[in-house]
Scaffold this motif. Structure first.
Motif, PDB file in Angstrom:
ATOM      1  N   TYR A  12      -9.532  29.006  -1.083  1.00 44.60           N
ATOM      2  CA  TYR A  12      -9.635  28.676   0.331  1.00 44.60           C
ATOM      3  C   TYR A  12      -8.273  28.837   0.979  1.00 44.60           C
ATOM      4  O   TYR A  12      -7.241  28.690   0.338  1.00 44.60           O
ATOM      5  CB  TYR A  12     -10.145  27.243   0.496  1.00 44.60           C
ATOM      6  CG  TYR A  12     -11.536  27.075  -0.049  1.00 44.60           C
ATOM      7  CD1 TYR A  12     -12.640  27.374   0.724  1.00 44.60           C
ATOM      8  CD2 TYR A  12     -11.738  26.670  -1.356  1.00 44.60           C
ATOM      9  CE1 TYR A  12     -13.918  27.263   0.226  1.00 44.60           C
ATOM     10  CE2 TYR A  12     -13.017  26.545  -1.871  1.00 44.60           C
ATOM     11  CZ  TYR A  12     -14.104  26.839  -1.073  1.00 44.60           C
ATOM     12  OH  TYR A  12     -15.365  26.729  -1.576  1.00 44.60           O
ATOM     13  N   ASP A  66      -9.736  27.771   6.575  1.00 45.16           N
ATOM     14  CA  ASP A  66     -11.016  27.165   6.206  1.00 45.16           C
ATOM     15  C   ASP A  66     -11.087  25.695   6.593  1.00 45.16           C
ATOM     16  O   ASP A  66     -12.171  25.115   6.615  1.00 45.16           O
ATOM     17  CB  ASP A  66     -11.281  27.324   4.708  1.00 45.16           C
ATOM     18  CG  ASP A  66     -11.668  28.744   4.355  1.00 45.16           C
ATOM     19  OD1 ASP A  66     -12.454  29.339   5.114  1.00 45.16           O
ATOM     20  OD2 ASP A  66     -11.176  29.256   3.346  1.00 45.16           O
ATOM     21  N   LEU A  68      -6.271  21.414   4.475  1.00 39.43           N
ATOM     22  CA  LEU A  68      -6.861  21.310   3.137  1.00 39.43           C
ATOM     23  C   LEU A  68      -6.251  20.186   2.302  1.00 39.43           C
ATOM     24  O   LEU A  68      -6.662  19.973   1.163  1.00 39.43           O
ATOM     25  CB  LEU A  68      -6.732  22.620   2.353  1.00 39.43           C
ATOM     26  CG  LEU A  68      -7.291  23.870   3.022  1.00 39.43           C
ATOM     27  CD1 LEU A  68      -6.920  25.101   2.208  1.00 39.43           C
ATOM     28  CD2 LEU A  68      -8.795  23.762   3.182  1.00 39.43           C
ATOM     29  N   GLY A  71     -19.622  28.344   3.575  1.00 38.83           N
ATOM     30  CA  GLY A  71     -18.717  27.836   2.563  1.00 38.83           C
ATOM     31  C   GLY A  71     -18.808  26.339   2.403  1.00 38.83           C
ATOM     32  O   GLY A  71     -19.456  25.639   3.184  1.00 38.83           O
ATOM     33  N   TYR A 128     -16.226  23.139   0.426  1.00 38.40           N
ATOM     34  CA  TYR A 128     -15.199  22.704  -0.517  1.00 38.40           C
ATOM     35  C   TYR A 128     -15.121  21.191  -0.529  1.00 38.40           C
ATOM     36  O   TYR A 128     -15.536  20.510   0.406  1.00 38.40           O
ATOM     37  CB  TYR A 128     -13.836  23.328  -0.218  1.00 38.40           C
ATOM     38  CG  TYR A 128     -13.172  22.911   1.064  1.00 38.40           C
ATOM     39  CD1 TYR A 128     -12.456  21.717   1.157  1.00 38.40           C
ATOM     40  CD2 TYR A 128     -13.225  23.724   2.188  1.00 38.40           C
ATOM     41  CE1 TYR A 128     -11.831  21.343   2.334  1.00 38.40           C
ATOM     42  CE2 TYR A 128     -12.598  23.357   3.362  1.00 38.40           C
ATOM     43  CZ  TYR A 128     -11.904  22.164   3.421  1.00 38.40           C
ATOM     44  OH  TYR A 128     -11.284  21.799   4.589  1.00 38.40           O
TER      45      TYR A 128
END
Length: 188
Positions: free
Chosen positions: A3, A7, A94, A131, A133
């Motif tokens: 990623y 993202d 992230l 996607g 995560y």
């Protein structure tokens, strides 16, 4: 799957995709102070709304609870947004962000790289432009009176078409965080 910092931000469907949504979730619990919270936002841009579930507990007592399936939301960015009582800002994509609510401020710091879960049953994350995560980490909670709590925490961000169908009757999910080396997330 890897990623990028992009993202962490808003995603857009490739064309007109029925049921396309983007979700953001954080949860944590500190057994020493019997404090924790759960915050889930389901952004539905085609409907111009977000669905928000949020609660905060301290000392085993619920301090704050909010649920709405119709929070007006024309534009959003999961890295910086306000929805219901949530005010979220990202420090490091992230990895680090802050969530402010009337009864607590949460500073999340991930200790894993974003992980791609397998075996998802309600979303087709193999389609282009989708996607999902998960990041395991820690949260430092600060309450308005200066009290604090720290705990292992979980963050989830997904985007793509979602078929809710009879979700409440068929879907079960759970996560545990025991530390940096043991953080399972599972769906039966």
């Amino acid at each position: 799957m890897s990623y990028t910092p992009e993202d962490h931000h808003r995603h857009h469907p490739d064309g007109d995709v029925p049921g396309w949504q983007e979700s953001w979730l954080t949860s944590w619990y500190d057994p020493l102070t019997r404090s924790g919270s759960y915050h889930h936002v389901d952004f539905q841009p085609a409907r111009g709304r977000a669905c928000v579930q949020s609660w905060v507990a301290r000392g085993g007592e619920v301090l704050e609870r909010y649920q709405s399936l119709n929070v007006p939301m024309d534009d959003y960015d999961p890295a910086e947004f306000r929805a219901g009582p949530l005010d979220v800002s990202t420090t490091v994509p992230l990895r680090e962000y802050t969530t402010r609510l009337p009864q607590v401020e949460l500073a999340f710091t991930g200790f894993t790289e974003p992980l791609a879960p397998r075996g998802n049953t309600i979303s087709d994350y193999r389609s282009p432009g989708t996607g999902h995560y998960e990041v395991f980490g820690r949260v430092a909670a600060t309450f308005p009176d200066g009290g604090t709590a720290t705990a292992f925490a979980f963050h989830d961000h997904s985007w793509g078409p979602r078929d809710y169908g009879d979700l409440a009757a068929t879907y079960r999910w759970g996560h545990l965080t025991f530390g940096r080396t043991c953080s399972p997330s599972s769906t039966p």
